[in-house]
Scaffold this motif. Structure first.
Motif, mmCIF file in Angstrom:
data_model
loop_
_atom_site.group_PDB
_atom_site.id
_atom_site.type_symbol
_atom_site.label_atom_id
_atom_site.label_comp_id
_atom_site.label_asym_id
_atom_site.label_seq_id
_atom_site.Cartn_x
_atom_site.Cartn_y
_atom_site.Cartn_z
ATOM 1 N N ALA A 1 66.516 82.675 -30.921
ATOM 2 C CA ALA A 1 66.923 81.817 -32.033
ATOM 3 C C ALA A 1 67.796 82.581 -33.014
ATOM 4 C CB ALA A 1 65.690 81.258 -32.739
ATOM 5 N N GLY B 1 71.553 82.751 -32.476
ATOM 6 C CA GLY B 1 72.339 81.547 -32.683
ATOM 7 C C GLY B 1 72.168 80.520 -31.590
ATOM 8 N N ALA B 2 71.134 80.651 -30.746
ATOM 9 C CA ALA B 2 70.889 79.683 -29.680
ATOM 10 C C ALA B 2 70.675 78.299 -30.267
ATOM 11 C CB ALA B 2 69.656 80.103 -28.872
ATOM 12 N N THR B 3 71.204 77.292 -29.578
ATOM 13 C CA THR B 3 71.042 75.918 -30.023
ATOM 14 C C THR B 3 69.662 75.398 -29.629
ATOM 15 O OG1 THR B 3 71.873 74.946 -27.972
ATOM 16 C CG2 THR B 3 73.498 75.530 -29.668
ATOM 17 N N LEU B 4 69.324 74.221 -30.145
ATOM 18 C CA LEU B 4 68.055 73.599 -29.798
ATOM 19 C C LEU B 4 67.949 73.394 -28.286
ATOM 20 C CD1 LEU B 4 65.425 72.250 -30.720
ATOM 21 C CD2 LEU B 4 66.709 70.120 -30.994
ATOM 22 N N ARG B 5 69.031 72.917 -27.675
ATOM 23 C CA ARG B 5 69.035 72.697 -26.221
ATOM 24 C C ARG B 5 68.896 74.023 -25.479
ATOM 25 N NH1 ARG B 5 67.457 68.799 -23.295
ATOM 26 N NH2 ARG B 5 66.284 70.509 -22.374
ATOM 27 N N ASP B 6 69.573 75.063 -25.990
ATOM 28 C CA ASP B 6 69.471 76.387 -25.377
ATOM 29 C C ASP B 6 68.025 76.861 -25.353
ATOM 30 O OD1 ASP B 6 72.227 76.504 -25.047
ATOM 31 O OD2 ASP B 6 72.548 77.594 -26.923
ATOM 32 N N ILE C 1 76.557 80.381 -41.233
ATOM 33 C CA ILE C 1 77.501 79.396 -40.705
ATOM 34 C C ILE C 1 78.352 78.831 -41.834
ATOM 35 C CG2 ILE C 1 77.688 77.122 -39.618
ATOM 36 C CD1 ILE C 1 75.148 77.824 -38.045
ATOM 37 N N ARG D 1 70.252 81.380 -40.881
ATOM 38 C CA ARG D 1 71.536 81.442 -40.184
ATOM 39 C C ARG D 1 72.469 80.335 -40.680
ATOM 40 N NH1 ARG D 1 72.765 84.397 -36.163
ATOM 41 N NH2 ARG D 1 74.264 82.841 -35.439
ATOM 42 N N ASP D 2 71.917 79.258 -41.213
ATOM 43 C CA ASP D 2 72.765 78.180 -41.699
ATOM 44 C C ASP D 2 73.655 78.679 -42.835
ATOM 45 O OD1 ASP D 2 73.275 75.260 -41.359
ATOM 46 O OD2 ASP D 2 72.775 75.250 -43.495
ATOM 47 N N THR E 1 61.244 68.844 -28.153
ATOM 48 C CA THR E 1 61.902 69.728 -29.119
ATOM 49 C C THR E 1 60.929 70.454 -30.042
ATOM 50 O OG1 THR E 1 62.101 67.923 -30.726
ATOM 51 C CG2 THR E 1 63.910 68.219 -29.164
ATOM 52 N N LEU F 1 63.794 77.560 -34.495
ATOM 53 C CA LEU F 1 64.988 77.334 -35.309
ATOM 54 C C LEU F 1 64.640 77.376 -36.787
ATOM 55 C CD1 LEU F 1 66.936 74.520 -33.435
ATOM 56 C CD2 LEU F 1 67.376 76.976 -33.461
#
Length: 405
Positions: free
Chosen positions: A319, A322-327, A354, A350-351, A337, A344
């Motif tokens: 996480a 930067g892995a996505t939720l789907r990742d 970004i 991390r937001d 989820t 996350l």
């Protein structure tokens, strides 16, 4: 000629009393639990029973004689699609935490107040809150089926929040701690530790891996089965935890030399040869690895670290990259989820990175003006600098602290 009843039958017995038979919602013809002095009384009873069925309040009279122990044991056996590990879990919860206090009770005798006392007694007796929540959910599922079977009119499991798990947050290890553990276990288990962490694999998935599942050229591991140890000590190989758990995971390039070395030194040549073996060459069991784990964990500052915490650690690191939720869902082998959102949430900071990076893109694109509209910065309110400073982090997922299973 007497008019025939549209519901049920009344007949006079040789004794002079009247007997009633009626069709239940399942179509089975049943007798009333008593006989009547007068035909009129029998007909009134039939009318009341018909209305009861119409209201959906009818109960199978046989259900009132069934004990929870009988019903619960049959309930588990009648679910053929349960995975072996789930069967073991259900049988253990029922045998240890449900049947001792409630097993002799008839289903109709189980009430919400009685269940509140049962739950309180478990907690006061030292049973962990997570285990109590799992036992409550199992009982609730059993009694939901009893309602469908018309043994109960309503499920007595009506205790708010009793089925919610609130696990304490599990620890995570540092990179150095993980490699210290890997270096401290016997060499044949070094890769076991590394894959558990860096590839987010469960114990049962690791113990079931064979040579055919590992592609050192592509740098991948195929997870298509898991192994469960039954209370009888029998090892059962089968599908992993869920359909989503069948997956291909990529091994970090830095670990590929460990993979190749392990295949060369510790794995048989056949495609079916198990990747990890016990000390006597049989399938790996927790019991023949646990001593090695305890000694290795003693080398770091977290003596309470569990083997499953390696997976928890790897998910947290993923996480943070930067892995996505789907990742995360794909990596963890989850179809929902919930667990991925927890990781996350842990890295919600991390937001800010970004947002800062987006601000930098705007600055670079607009010639360093620092304003997204390209206007004259001299007219800007001194208290609004157009950047990202001063903005709080967004609220993360409101899930609990329970880590992925």
């Amino acid at each position: 000629m007497a008019k025939r009843r549209h519901f049920g039958r009344v007949r006079k017995l040789p004794s002079g009393r009247y007997q009633v038979r009626y069709p239940g919602p399942d179509g089975v013809l049943r007798p009333a639990d008593t006989t009547f002095d007068r035909k009129r009384d029998a007909e009134l009873w039939l009318s009341a029973k018909e209305a009861e069925i119409a209201r959906g309040e009818w109960l199978d009279p046989e259900g009132g004689k069934v004990t929870l122990r009988e019903y619960g044991e049959a309930w588990i056996k009648e679910r053929p699609k349960l995975r072996p590990k789930t069967v073991v879990l259900y049988e253990g919860l029922f045998r240890l935490h449900i049947a001792p206090a409630l097993g002799k009770m008839r289903l109709a005798e189980i009430t919400t107040p009685r269940l509140r006392k049962w739950r309180r007694d478990l907690l006061d007796g030292g049973v962990g809150p997570v285990t109590v929540a799992k036992a409550y959910r199992l009982l609730r599922s059993m009694l939901n089926t009893a309602v469908s079977d018309r043994y109960l009119t309503k499920n007595p499991c009506q205790i708010p929040g009793a089925g919610l798990e609130k696990s304490p947050e599990r620890p995570t290890a540092t990179i150095e701690e993980v490699f210290t553990i890997a270096d401290s276990v016997p060499e044949r288990y070094r890769l076991l530790v590394l894959l558990a962490c860096f590839n987010s694999l469960r114990w049962g998935e690791l113990a079931a891996l064979a040579r055919k599942h590992v592609d050192p050229v592509a740098g991948t591991v195929l997870v298509e089965r898991s192994v469960v140890e039954l209370p009888t000590a029998e090892l059962v190989f089968g599908p992993p935890k869920s359909d989503a758990s069948v997956r291909v995971v990529t091994v970090p390039a830095i670990l590929l030399p460990d993979v190749v070395r392990h295949l060369d030194e510790f794995t048989g040549k056949g495609a079916e040869a198990l990747l990890f073996l016990g000390p006597k060459g049989g399938p790996l069991r927790r019991s023949n690895f646990q001593d090695h784990w305890r000694k290795a964990v003693a080398e770091i500052s977290q003596p309470g670290l569990h083997f499953h915490d390696l997976r928890h650690t790897g998910n947290t690191w993923a996480a943070e990259t930067g892995a996505t939720l789907r990742d995360l869902m794909d990596r963890m082998g989850h179809s929902t989820t919930r667990a991925a959102l927890i990781y996350l949430h842990k890295t919600a900071g991390r937001d800010r990175k970004i947002a800062d990076a987006l601000s930098q893109l705007v600055e670079d694109s607009r010639g360093g003006t620092g304003r997204s509209d390209g206007g004259d910065q001299g007219d800007a309110d001194p208290g609004q600098d157009g950047g990202t400073e001063g903005h709080g982090e967004p609220k993360g997922h409101a899930g609990g602290t329970r880590h992925d299973q």
